[in-house]
Design an enzyme around this catalytic site. Structure first.
Site, short mmCIF file in Angstrom:
data_model
loop_
_atom_site.label_atom_id
_atom_site.label_comp_id
_atom_site.label_asym_id
_atom_site.label_seq_id
_atom_site.Cartn_x
_atom_site.Cartn_y
_atom_site.Cartn_z
N ASP A 117 1.28 -0.10 -4.97
CA ASP A 117 0.09 0.01 -5.81
C ASP A 117 -0.04 1.40 -6.43
O ASP A 117 -0.42 1.54 -7.59
CB ASP A 117 -1.18 -0.36 -5.02
CG ASP A 117 -1.39 0.48 -3.77
OD1 ASP A 117 -0.48 1.25 -3.38
OD2 ASP A 117 -2.47 0.35 -3.15
N HIS A 118 0.31 2.42 -5.65
CA HIS A 118 0.22 3.80 -6.14
C HIS A 118 0.95 4.72 -5.17
O HIS A 118 1.42 4.28 -4.12
CB HIS A 118 -1.24 4.25 -6.31
CG HIS A 118 -2.06 4.07 -5.06
ND1 HIS A 118 -1.89 4.83 -3.93
CD2 HIS A 118 -3.07 3.20 -4.76
CE1 HIS A 118 -2.74 4.46 -3.00
NE2 HIS A 118 -3.46 3.47 -3.47
N GLU A 174 0.80 -1.22 0.00
CA GLU A 174 0.00 0.00 0.00
C GLU A 174 0.84 1.28 0.00
O GLU A 174 1.70 1.48 0.87
CB GLU A 174 -0.94 0.01 1.21
CG GLU A 174 -1.78 1.25 1.37
CD GLU A 174 -2.78 1.44 0.25
OE1 GLU A 174 -2.90 2.59 -0.24
OE2 GLU A 174 -3.46 0.47 -0.13
N HIS A 225 -1.93 3.22 4.48
CA HIS A 225 -2.94 3.92 3.68
C HIS A 225 -3.16 5.32 4.24
O HIS A 225 -3.12 5.53 5.45
CB HIS A 225 -4.26 3.13 3.68
CG HIS A 225 -5.28 3.65 2.72
ND1 HIS A 225 -6.03 4.79 2.94
CD2 HIS A 225 -5.68 3.17 1.51
CE1 HIS A 225 -6.84 4.99 1.91
NE2 HIS A 225 -6.65 4.03 1.03
N THR A 255 -6.31 1.28 -5.60
CA THR A 255 -5.73 -0.03 -5.29
C THR A 255 -6.35 -1.15 -6.10
O THR A 255 -5.66 -2.04 -6.60
CB THR A 255 -5.89 -0.33 -3.78
OG1 THR A 255 -5.19 0.65 -3.03
CG2 THR A 255 -5.32 -1.69 -3.44
#
Length: 634
Positions: A469-470, A250, A409, A293
């Protein structure tokens, strides 16, 4: 009781206030709100956008003069409240995502309760200027006597005037806007933006529609794809028959790798993973859309691109996909996915079976204490990784498993007892400070994951592929851009924040390599198939096997305008107005500006690939492409 009666009597005896004064106040206040929105969201042409907004907002409030005296209070309040709420939502959304909301974002309202803490973190007191007057205005209108003289115009003339103005307002953006919705915003203002956005979405103006014969020709052309059909490929089959554990980490960005903060490594366990039996891709980039995600999962699994306006997991869950998981299942793999959030989040419980994932272990399947073990969106990474190994040791071998971490997150809130990095004073109570602390904790949990895999005898028989993921630090949120530019020592541009690490760990291989090729999440599927020694080129893939490609290319279409791309030599950022000549380009290594004409071919390639992928999604074409390929093979 007498005091209450006297109060009511005094209120009723107040001289009635003319409604035109109140409407004028609302109009001026709304103009100030619009100006505030532009100050926070428009980089240039603020005055032009503001001036072009005045006729639209004037029209909204002029209509109030035509209302009947009986209804004027309620209608005026509703109109003014709606204007303020729209502007508030626009500003908060922009601060969170870096661009304005589309009408399609209404489809994601169900996810708001899950990410409310993240949204709350970007709020600033000044944003509430957009709605601060709504409640006092409502109380004032309710308790004051209002004198309203309706405009004395014949009903016929009113109808003609209103219809004419509405037609002009609605048609002018459609007729004169030559760029995208962002162009509409920067040049015509916020209300025209929303009108144009609604028009483009409801009419599918920006979507390609084809006749059946043309669609058939497209399918035939796509079935001729020659990507990844090479022989004598590097690392082909090096992981054949081994378990495949794909860790989607994450919000992990690449700048964290091998970097210290205050004399301490931020990601010591990831650094250790890179240092032995691993291939590290340091020029790897995110390619997510609105699904964030879940889009990273989709792109990795299918080698297709996400959309610009919808979550694929929600909107295209019924499509047929020839996914990585389905191919591996044909080779005897069992398929798993682990995630420490509710199974319904991003519609995973419905989408996963369609991707070929047979076993989904979600929050409901883990053991946890609701008060102590949940952090941010779900189960803390330490317990999550630990219990994931317990499931994997019972899994049918070989297995393929996606392991999706969650603690790091946004907004990266961490319990005090789990924090090990000591922040510098200037980074306390910032998103940046919270972020590196949460990543440091997640890295520790991942280190324990590797050790438990070894303890249970799973590590040596597996390959571990890890990627972010990003991004975690988008520059538009709070002071991220400023802090990151100072931290890095150079401007924090999109090729920096979209840069995520990709690590391929091959236990016992004695390989230690850094691969410089530019790649993205769309390249994971063909790269993994090469490592597993699987030759299967059915369907359509936009990714390339990164071990056997001479050139790298990544298109980006969501957090930057469509048409933006990164290749091995240059970075091209499409202009927000959708006009190529207004764009920016720079050398990827030196960061010096270059002539944008050098980027036209890459820009056209990015547009072409994205549109082709969207055509596949919108028309559910994968099975048609496979059918056409099978005809040719026979």
């Amino acid at each position: 009781m007498k005091e209450i009666v006297m109060l009511n009597r005094n209120t009723s005896n107040l001289k009635p206030i003319k409604m035109n004064k109140i409407i004028l106040f609302m109009f001026i206040f709304s103009l100030l709100k619009v100006l505030l929105l532009y100050i926070f969201t428009i980089e240039k042409n603020i005055i032009i956008a503001f001036i072009t907004t005045i006729p639209t907002i004037s029209f909204i409030y002029i209509l109030l003069f035509m209302c009947k005296p009986k209804n004027i209070k309620l209608i005026a309040f509703i109109v003014h409240a709606v204007v303020g709420i729209i502007l508030f939502a626009d500003l908060v959304y922009y601060q969170y995502y870096g661009f304005l909301p589309s009408i399609t974002m209404l489809l994601f309202v169900g996810n708001v309760p899950t990410v409310w803490k993240s949204i709350f973190f970007v709020l600033r007191p000044i944003y509430f200027f957009m709605i601060i007057d709504i409640i006092p205005l409502g109380i004032y209108l309710k308790n004051r006597n209002i004198e309203h003289n309706r405009l004395k115009i014949s009903r016929k003339n009113i109808t003609i005037s209103v219809v004419s103005i509405l037609l002009i307002m609605f048609l002018s953006p459609i007729l004169f806007i030559k760029g995208n919705t962002t162009y509409a915003y920067n040049n015509y203002g916020i209300f025209t933006y929303h009108i144009y956005d609604a028009y483009t979405q409801l009419t599918n103006k920006e979507k390609e529609t084809l006749a059946d014969e043309d669609l058939k020709n497209k399918v035939e052309n796509m079935s001729n794809d020659e990507n990844n059909k090479k022989t004598n490929k590097k690392y082909h089959g090096i992981a054949k028959g081994k378990n495949i554990i794909l860790v989607q980490f994450e919000s992990l960005q690449n700048f964290l790798m091998n970097r210290e903060y205050n004399g301490k490594e931020i990601t010591p366990n990831l650094n250790k993973l890179i240092s032995k039996d691993s291939i590290y891709f340091n020029n790897f980039y995110q390619q997510v859309g609105p699904g964030n995600t879940s889009d990273a999962e989709f792109v990795m699994s299918t080698s297709l691109y996400p959309t610009n306006d919808l979550s694929v997991f929600n909107h295209y869950k019924e499509n047929y996909y020839y996914s990585l998981q389905k191919i591996l299942k044909k080779e005897g793999y069992s398929t798993y996915s682990f995630h420490g959030n509710d199974k319904e989040f991003w519609n995973r419980n419905e989408m996963y079976p369609n991707l070929g994932i047979d076993n989904f272990i979600s929050l409901e399947d883990f053991e946890y204490d609701e008060k102590e073990d949940l952090i941010n969106l779900g189960l803390n990474d330490m317990d999550f990784f630990d219990q994931t190994v317990d499931y994997l040791k019972e899994a049918k071998k070989p297995f393929y498993s996606t392991v999706i971490s969650i603690t790091s997150h946004h907004p990266y809130d961490m319990p005090e007892e789990l924090i090990e990095l000591e922040l510098k004073k200037e980074h306390e109570n910032t998103i940046f400070g919270n972020y590196i602390q949460s990543i440091n904790y997640a890295d520790k949990a991942f280190g324990n994951f590797i050790e438990k895999l070894k303890k249970e005898g799973l590590y040596e028989d597996s390959i571990i592929i890890l990627y972010g993921d990003h991004a975690g630090l988008y520059p538009t949120r709070a002071e991220n851009g400023k802090i990151m530019s100072e931290f890095l020592g150079y401007e924090y541009r999109f090729d920096e924040y979209m840069n995520i690490p990709l690590i391929v760990n091959l236990p016992g291989s004695d390989i230690k390599e850094t691969n410089e090729i530019v790649g993205g999440e769309v390249d994971l599927m063909p790269t993994i198939l090469n490592l597993a020694g699987i030759e299967d080129n059915k369907g359509k893939r936009f990714g390339r096997d990164l071990f056997n490609s001479k050139k790298g290319f990544v298109l980006n279409q969501y957090y930057v305008p469509l048409g933006s791309f990164i290749d091995d030599d240059k970075v091209f950022k499409m202009s927000k107005d959708g006009i190529f000549e207004n764009s920016m380009a720079w050398d990827r290594k030196t960061k010096e500006p270059i002539d944008i004409e050098e980027c036209r071919e890459g820009y056209e390639k990015a547009i072409s690939e994205f549109k082709e992928s969207q055509l596949i999604l919108e028309n559910d074409l994968i099975d048609n492409i496979i059918e056409e390929q099978e005809k040719k093979d026979n």
